[in-house]
Design a protein around this motif. Structure first.
Motif, mmCIF file in Angstrom:
data_model
loop_
_atom_site.group_PDB
_atom_site.id
_atom_site.type_symbol
_atom_site.label_atom_id
_atom_site.label_comp_id
_atom_site.label_asym_id
_atom_site.label_seq_id
_atom_site.Cartn_x
_atom_site.Cartn_y
_atom_site.Cartn_z
ATOM 1 N N UNK A 36 0.848 -1.194 0.000
ATOM 2 C CA UNK A 36 0.000 0.000 0.000
ATOM 3 C C UNK A 36 0.882 1.242 0.000
ATOM 4 N N UNK A 37 0.730 2.122 -1.011
ATOM 5 C CA UNK A 37 1.590 3.312 -1.089
ATOM 6 C C UNK A 37 1.504 4.214 0.140
ATOM 7 N N UNK A 38 0.384 4.157 0.853
ATOM 8 C CA UNK A 38 0.219 5.037 2.007
ATOM 9 C C UNK A 38 0.496 4.327 3.334
ATOM 10 N N UNK A 39 1.028 3.098 3.279
ATOM 11 C CA UNK A 39 1.315 2.394 4.532
ATOM 12 C C UNK A 39 2.451 3.108 5.261
ATOM 13 N N UNK A 40 2.487 2.940 6.553
ATOM 14 C CA UNK A 40 3.515 3.589 7.364
ATOM 15 C C UNK A 40 4.911 3.133 6.938
ATOM 16 N N UNK A 41 5.057 1.844 6.633
ATOM 17 C CA UNK A 41 6.374 1.315 6.252
ATOM 18 C C UNK A 41 6.854 1.926 4.936
ATOM 19 N N UNK A 42 5.962 2.042 3.962
ATOM 20 C CA UNK A 42 6.339 2.610 2.661
ATOM 21 C C UNK A 42 6.650 4.097 2.808
ATOM 22 N N UNK A 43 5.824 4.824 3.559
ATOM 23 C CA UNK A 43 6.075 6.257 3.764
ATOM 24 C C UNK A 43 7.414 6.490 4.462
ATOM 25 N N UNK A 44 7.703 5.689 5.486
ATOM 26 C CA UNK A 44 8.965 5.851 6.228
ATOM 27 C C UNK A 44 10.160 5.533 5.336
ATOM 28 N N UNK A 45 10.047 4.469 4.541
ATOM 29 C CA UNK A 45 11.146 4.096 3.653
ATOM 30 C C UNK A 45 11.370 5.172 2.596
ATOM 31 N N UNK A 46 10.293 5.674 2.008
ATOM 32 C CA UNK A 46 10.410 6.731 1.000
ATOM 33 C C UNK A 46 11.058 7.984 1.605
ATOM 34 N N UNK A 47 10.683 8.320 2.825
ATOM 35 C CA UNK A 47 11.276 9.492 3.489
ATOM 36 C C UNK A 47 12.781 9.298 3.705
ATOM 37 N N UNK A 48 13.186 8.070 4.076
ATOM 38 C CA UNK A 48 14.623 7.804 4.244
ATOM 39 C C UNK A 48 15.357 7.948 2.915
ATOM 40 N N UNK A 49 14.758 7.422 1.841
ATOM 41 C CA UNK A 49 15.390 7.556 0.520
ATOM 42 C C UNK A 49 15.512 9.022 0.122
ATOM 43 N N UNK A 50 14.465 9.802 0.375
ATOM 44 C CA UNK A 50 14.468 11.217 -0.001
ATOM 45 C C UNK A 50 15.457 12.042 0.813
ATOM 46 N N UNK A 51 15.784 11.572 2.015
ATOM 47 C CA UNK A 51 16.660 12.372 2.878
ATOM 48 C C UNK A 51 18.131 11.988 2.761
ATOM 49 N N UNK A 52 18.440 11.017 1.929
ATOM 50 C CA UNK A 52 19.835 10.568 1.812
ATOM 51 C C UNK A 52 20.195 10.427 0.343
ATOM 52 N N UNK A 53 21.359 10.875 -0.067
ATOM 53 C CA UNK A 53 21.720 10.769 -1.483
ATOM 54 C C UNK A 53 21.950 9.333 -1.952
ATOM 55 N N UNK A 54 22.367 8.445 -1.054
ATOM 56 C CA UNK A 54 22.726 7.089 -1.448
ATOM 57 C C UNK A 54 21.687 6.073 -0.989
ATOM 58 N N UNK A 55 21.026 5.447 -1.958
ATOM 59 C CA UNK A 55 20.072 4.390 -1.637
ATOM 60 C C UNK A 55 20.777 3.210 -0.984
ATOM 61 N N UNK A 56 21.994 2.933 -1.412
ATOM 62 C CA UNK A 56 22.754 1.833 -0.816
ATOM 63 C C UNK A 56 22.988 2.095 0.670
ATOM 64 N N UNK A 57 23.282 3.326 1.030
ATOM 65 C CA UNK A 57 23.499 3.661 2.441
ATOM 66 C C UNK A 57 22.218 3.468 3.244
ATOM 67 N N UNK A 58 21.074 3.804 2.657
ATOM 68 C CA UNK A 58 19.793 3.594 3.341
ATOM 69 C C UNK A 58 19.576 2.108 3.580
ATOM 70 N N UNK A 59 19.823 1.289 2.560
ATOM 71 C CA UNK A 59 19.670 -0.158 2.716
ATOM 72 C C UNK A 59 20.692 -0.703 3.712
#
Length: 191
Positions: A36-59
């Motif tokens: 679900x695009x609006x689930x808490x897990x998806x929103x939190x993950x998207x916010x982490x991706x948006x706040x960091x230049x490196x997706x690898x670092x987020x993972x």
């Protein structure tokens, strides 16, 4: 942790992944709302991706072992859209990298990366061409930033929780160094 406990943990993790995949393949609903695009897990993950230049670092922040890169075949051409976004005119000015990022044996994402070698150092290009080092780690000295172009939510049928399309821009002059398309699987959202 003992060897037996570690082995048991890996077996249980693989069984859970297999059960989730089987449920998805059999058309079961998504009880946790992972897709679900609006689930808490998806929103939190998207916010982490948006706040960091490196997706690898987020993972990596969620993986107890170093993120592994599995190189895949390159079968997508460099399109006019890619050339325009990277601000180059010829396909030979762009290299393509297709990888799968894993935490242990668990696939977290599948990523396409079109990059401009002339905007990177020779050492960076050698690492990208000859090793499985994640792109973000290789180019971190460019002080790049991520400009999200589009986020899609392909959904349960695809097995993809979130797809990001972004430009990575060099810190010194804002020149685009890479276009990435990243497909994240449910395991990427799990803590």
């Amino acid at each position: 942790m003992t060897r037996t406990t570690a082995t048991t943990t890996k077996v249980v993790a693989k069984l859970l992944c297999a059960a989730l995949l089987a449920a998805l393949m059999n058309g079961c609903s998504d009880p946790e709302g992972v897709f679900a695009p609006d689930s808490a897990a998806v929103r939190a993950f998207r916010a982490r991706l948006d706040s960091h230049p490196s997706a690898t670092a987020v993972l990596q922040s969620r993986c107890p072992s170093p993120i592994r890169v599995l190189r895949l075949s390159v079968d997508r051409p460099v399109t006019e859209d890619i050339l325009n976004l990277l601000q180059v005119t010829e396909t030979h000015q762009v290299n393509t990298r297709h990888v799968r990022l894993l935490c242990g044996e668990t696939v977290l994402s599948d990523a396409w990366n079109w990059y401009v070698p002339e905007r990177l150092s020779p050492a960076m290009n050698t690492l990208l061409e000859q090793t499985d080092t994640p792109f973000g780690r290789v180019v971190q000295q460019t002080a790049f930033r991520r400009e999200r172009l589009e986020t899609r939510f392909p959904g349960e049928a695809s097995g993809i929780v979130l797809e990001n399309r972004a430009l990575l821009r060099r810190g010194t002059d804002d020149a685009p160094i890479s276009l990435v398309v990243e497909d994240y699987l449910p395991a990427a959202l799990r803590p």
